[in-house]
Design an enzyme around this catalytic site. Structure first.
Site, short mmCIF file in Angstrom:
data_model
loop_
_atom_site.label_atom_id
_atom_site.label_comp_id
_atom_site.label_asym_id
_atom_site.label_seq_id
_atom_site.Cartn_x
_atom_site.Cartn_y
_atom_site.Cartn_z
N THR A 249 0.83 -1.19 0.00
CA THR A 249 0.00 0.00 0.00
C THR A 249 0.87 1.25 0.00
O THR A 249 1.82 1.36 0.77
CB THR A 249 -0.92 0.00 1.24
OG1 THR A 249 -1.85 -1.07 1.11
CG2 THR A 249 -1.68 1.31 1.37
N TYR B 161 -7.09 -8.71 6.29
CA TYR B 161 -8.22 -8.22 5.49
C TYR B 161 -9.33 -9.27 5.42
O TYR B 161 -9.24 -10.31 6.07
CB TYR B 161 -7.71 -7.73 4.14
CG TYR B 161 -6.84 -6.50 4.34
CD1 TYR B 161 -7.41 -5.24 4.48
CD2 TYR B 161 -5.46 -6.63 4.46
CE1 TYR B 161 -6.61 -4.13 4.72
CE2 TYR B 161 -4.66 -5.52 4.71
CZ TYR B 161 -5.24 -4.27 4.84
OH TYR B 161 -4.46 -3.17 5.10
#
Length: 371
Positions: A30, A184
């Protein structure tokens, strides 16, 4: 002097799904280089094109739908603007001879109303919040208690992944990777403390992952689909008391699908690579740097020599060495430090301004000598 003939990292790799010039994979990371609506910024194309010498590039996590948005200025693959933005990235990578998969990352319980386009409470397998304060677009805030997903929510999440996978192919990606790791959504269904359901998805914690992967594979082809797992990873308060039986069952259930690859991170308490390799007949990508120091050339080579994987993914080392395969060929020490100040900002600084080895040598050659 180069070590092209001796480093197994630089050997070509071929399978039914992949044809790669080397065995070095860029891991998903990210970086927050997206517009507020989730469209990747123009500089993203430069970033991935610079690293196109990898055998395979895997993008940062991309939310399949704003329902799964985990953070502000993380990119998406929901709208036509997203598709157009990512098409610029894939065209830039392909122009340099690279191959690139899009990682689909549904946040599940990860997220906050102040960092979500919908402004709503995120939903996960159970109403268990992320521990501690979380980052939001304007600072930090206490994590909300997520809404427990209904069966309809689960079906919607599958449909969102399928739609995003189709969008990824329209954008020119060579394939997609489902993010089943690092806290996640899919990982949340696999973990003990985040999945407290008493329905089928709680009684069999592999069920969500199996149904999701199967749905996407049927939609776009298993040969275009990879899956990332991080057995026993404690990030963001995840807890898996005995991951081995669960991940063995998951690998054995998914192996017959013929996925492009399985991407696995090792854990100090559970040597997942050594344990799952005999249970996976397809391509296996190893990541040995998760929650550890950045992976070195020697560590990557050791994984291949031991037969624990076919390919090795590099994360932080690829941030600062855009020409990583060339540097490994030249026996470079891979010592360029990360610009931490601009790691998660939104411009080119600390993103696309790391030099190649050739550029470093040119600077040294042309720099004026002091008198």
């Amino acid at each position: 002097m180069t070590n092209t003939a001796t480093s197994p990292l630089l050997a070509p790799y071929s399978s039914d799904s992949l044809s790669l010039p080397n065995r070095i994979v860029m891991a998903p990371m990210t970086r927050f280089r997206a517009h507020e609506d989730g469209t990747p910024l123009p500089v993203v194309a430069d970033y991935y094109a610079q690293r196109a010498g990898a055998g395979l590039l895997i993008t940062e996590g991309i939310w399949p739908h704003r329902r799964g948005q985990s953070g502000w200025r993380i990119p998406g693959l929901e709208t036509e603007a997203h598709v157009v933005g990512w098409r610029a990235v894939t065209e830039a990578v392909h122009a340099r001879g690279g191959r690139i998969f899009a990682q689909l990352m549904h946040g599940g319980r990860q997220g906050h109303p102040r960092s979500r386009l919908l402004g709503d409470i995120p939903a996960g397998p159970s109403a268990v919040p992320v521990p501690g304060p979380v980052h939001v677009k304007d600072g930090k805030a206490e994590a909300p208690i997520p809404r427990e997903m209904t069966t309809d929510d689960i079906r919607t999440a599958f449909a969102d992944h399928v739609a995003a996978a189709h969008n990824a192919l329209r954008a020119g990606f060579d394939g997609v990777e489902i993010h089943g790791a690092n806290s996640y959504l899919t990982h949340q269904f696999l973990a003990d403390n985040t999945n407290r359901r008493d329905d089928a998805y709680g009684r069999d914690k592999t069920l969500f992952a199996i149904e999701l992967v199967t749905a996407v594979a049927e939609a776009v082809g298993a040969h275009r689909l990879g899956l990332r797992l991080s057995p026993g990873n404690p990030q963001f308060g995840m807890s898996e008391h005995d991951p081995a039986p669960l991940y063995r069952a998951l690998a054995e259930a998914l192996d017959p699908l013929g996925l492009a690859y399985l991407h696995v991170t090792d854990n100090d308490d559970y040597p997942a690579l050594a344990d799952l390799r005999p249970r996976w007949n397809g391509t296996l990508i190893a990541n040995v740097g998760e929650n550890r120091a950045p992976t070195t050339q020697q560590q990557g080579e050791r994984v291949l020599v031991k037969g624990h994987a076919d390919l090795v993914s590099y994360g932080r080392t690829f941030l600062t060495h855009p020409d990583l395969p060339a540097r490994i060929a030249a026996n470079d020490p891979l010592a360029t430090p990360i610009n931490m100040e601009h790691l998660y900002t939104h411009g080119a600084q600390g993103y696309t301004d790391y030099p190649t080895l050739e550029e470093e040598r040119a600077r040294r050659f042309t720099s004026p000598t002091t008198q």
